[in-house]
Scaffold this active site. Sequence first.
Site, PDB file in Angstrom:
ATOM      1  N   HIS A  86      73.154 -23.779 -13.588  1.00  0.00           N
ATOM      2  CA  HIS A  86      74.619 -23.649 -13.522  1.00  0.00           C
ATOM      3  C   HIS A  86      75.162 -23.936 -12.121  1.00  0.00           C
ATOM      4  O   HIS A  86      76.280 -23.547 -11.814  1.00  0.00           O
ATOM      5  CB  HIS A  86      75.047 -22.256 -13.996  1.00  0.00           C
ATOM      6  CG  HIS A  86      74.819 -22.038 -15.464  1.00  0.00           C
ATOM      7  ND1 HIS A  86      74.921 -20.808 -16.069  1.00  0.00           N
ATOM      8  CD2 HIS A  86      74.499 -22.907 -16.453  1.00  0.00           C
ATOM      9  CE1 HIS A  86      74.659 -20.936 -17.381  1.00  0.00           C
ATOM     10  NE2 HIS A  86      74.397 -22.196 -17.631  1.00  0.00           N
ATOM     11  N   GLY A 103      67.230 -10.316 -17.444  1.00  0.00           N
ATOM     12  CA  GLY A 103      68.608 -10.009 -17.063  1.00  0.00           C
ATOM     13  C   GLY A 103      69.639 -10.992 -17.580  1.00  0.00           C
ATOM     14  O   GLY A 103      70.602 -11.300 -16.883  1.00  0.00           O
TER      15      GLY A 103
HETATM   16  N1  APR Z   1      68.487  -5.008 -14.805  1.00  0.00           N
HETATM   17  C1  APR Z   1      68.210  -5.783 -15.889  1.00  0.00           C
HETATM   18  N2  APR Z   1      69.164  -6.270 -16.700  1.00  0.00           N
HETATM   19  C2  APR Z   1      70.440  -5.950 -16.433  1.00  0.00           C
HETATM   20  C3  APR Z   1      70.814  -5.146 -15.335  1.00  0.00           C
HETATM   21  C4  APR Z   1      69.757  -4.654 -14.507  1.00  0.00           C
HETATM   22  N3  APR Z   1      70.002  -3.882 -13.442  1.00  0.00           N
HETATM   23  N4  APR Z   1      72.154  -5.007 -15.335  1.00  0.00           N
HETATM   24  C5  APR Z   1      72.607  -5.682 -16.390  1.00  0.00           C
HETATM   25  N5  APR Z   1      71.580  -6.260 -17.062  1.00  0.00           N
HETATM   26  C6  APR Z   1      71.618  -7.101 -18.260  1.00  0.00           C
HETATM   27  C7  APR Z   1      72.730  -6.754 -19.235  1.00  0.00           C
HETATM   28  O1  APR Z   1      72.297  -5.771 -20.151  1.00  0.00           O
HETATM   29  C8  APR Z   1      73.002  -8.100 -19.898  1.00  0.00           C
HETATM   30  O2  APR Z   1      72.191  -8.262 -21.056  1.00  0.00           O
HETATM   31  O3  APR Z   1      71.882  -8.416 -17.825  1.00  0.00           O
HETATM   32  C9  APR Z   1      72.593  -9.119 -18.841  1.00  0.00           C
HETATM   33  C10 APR Z   1      73.753  -9.847 -18.177  1.00  0.00           C
HETATM   34  O4  APR Z   1      74.413 -10.643 -19.124  1.00  0.00           O
HETATM   35  P1  APR Z   1      75.676 -11.536 -18.749  1.00  0.00           P
HETATM   36  O5  APR Z   1      76.645 -10.739 -17.970  1.00  0.00           O
HETATM   37  O6  APR Z   1      76.151 -12.182 -19.998  1.00  0.00           O
HETATM   38  O7  APR Z   1      75.060 -12.627 -17.730  1.00  0.00           O
HETATM   39  P2  APR Z   1      74.243 -13.965 -18.063  1.00  0.00           P
HETATM   40  O8  APR Z   1      73.429 -13.804 -19.286  1.00  0.00           O
HETATM   41  O9  APR Z   1      73.554 -14.357 -16.818  1.00  0.00           O
HETATM   42  O10 APR Z   1      75.424 -14.980 -18.350  1.00  0.00           O
HETATM   43  C11 APR Z   1      75.099 -16.323 -18.608  1.00  0.00           C
HETATM   44  O11 APR Z   1      77.423 -16.875 -18.575  1.00  0.00           O
HETATM   45  O12 APR Z   1      79.615 -16.926 -17.781  1.00  0.00           O
HETATM   46  C12 APR Z   1      78.383 -17.484 -17.736  1.00  0.00           C
HETATM   47  O13 APR Z   1      77.804 -19.053 -16.194  1.00  0.00           O
HETATM   48  C13 APR Z   1      77.779 -17.665 -16.386  1.00  0.00           C
HETATM   49  O14 APR Z   1      75.444 -17.987 -15.863  1.00  0.00           O
HETATM   50  C14 APR Z   1      76.377 -17.158 -16.556  1.00  0.00           C
HETATM   51  C15 APR Z   1      76.164 -17.230 -18.050  1.00  0.00           C
END
Ligand code: APR
Length: 230
Positions: free
Chosen positions: A106, A172
């Site tokens: 990304h 994560g």
């Molecule tokens: N340790 C492990 N997991 C965690 C923690 C932690 N301390 N805190 C939060 N999480 C988990 C949450 O439970 C969730 O499932 O991390 C995940 C984060 O999910 P999102 O916020 O959706 O992030 P991500 O999956 O990286 O998003 C993907 O979406 O908007 C776009 O481009 C952006 O790259 C991003 C993509």
Amino acid sequence: MARIVILTGAGLSAESGLGTFRDKDGLWTKYDLEDVATPEGFARDPGLVTGFYNARRANLLAAAPNAAHLALAELEAAMPGEVRIVTQNIDNLHERAGSRAVWHMHGELMRALCQACGAKWDAPAEMRVADACPSCGKAATRPDVVWFGEYPYHMEEIWDAIRAAELFVAIGTSGQVFPAAAFVQDASRAGAETLELNLERSEVSHDFEETRQGPATEIVPAWVAEMLGC
Ligand code: APR
């Protein structure tokens, strides 16, 4: 000799103080992603979008890699074979922890992109839309991040690595954004073992052979220690 592909998401950097997107208090509960993470949003209000990423860059500059980033760097350095990180994160915490084989699908917050000629360069802490491109001189600067509706980077290499992987691990990430959300199925189909490490079960947990729940700074170092036989 292992071949391991590790997909990381915002949850990995959460304990470094960088916000996630879809959790309670996540970035997409405070901002409309159509406004700040689409080419159309940038065309409508480039100043708003540039300001959004300037704020995130300021957070990143004040943050440090956590125990999970450090453990993944140790795995890459110590594990015989190939350890590849595919990250959806635009922060540079993997690199600052010492990881070398990192694909930023990304894009990267610390890089700038010229909309006119495609040149890329190191982003200043405060980016302005009127910044001139060092290559063509036009004022068409944007963050080098992949927005919704744009094609992620490095996809051919990433799919090749997933097809060749013996183990696919997602850390994560909520499994709500494609194509990354489908990597676990691609990896399973190609014969890899699959493991999810996340704070809680995700939308795609059922696609993994094994899932472990907990904060990344605890469960990632524990898994790496197991892998390295310590
Ligand atoms: N340790 C492990 N997991 C965690 C923690 C932690 N301390 N805190 C939060 N999480 C988990 C949450 O439970 C969730 O499932 O991390 C995940 C984060 O999910 P999102 O916020 O959706 O992030 P991500 O999956 O990286 O998003 C993907 O979406 O908007 C776009 O481009 C952006 O790259 C991003 C993509």
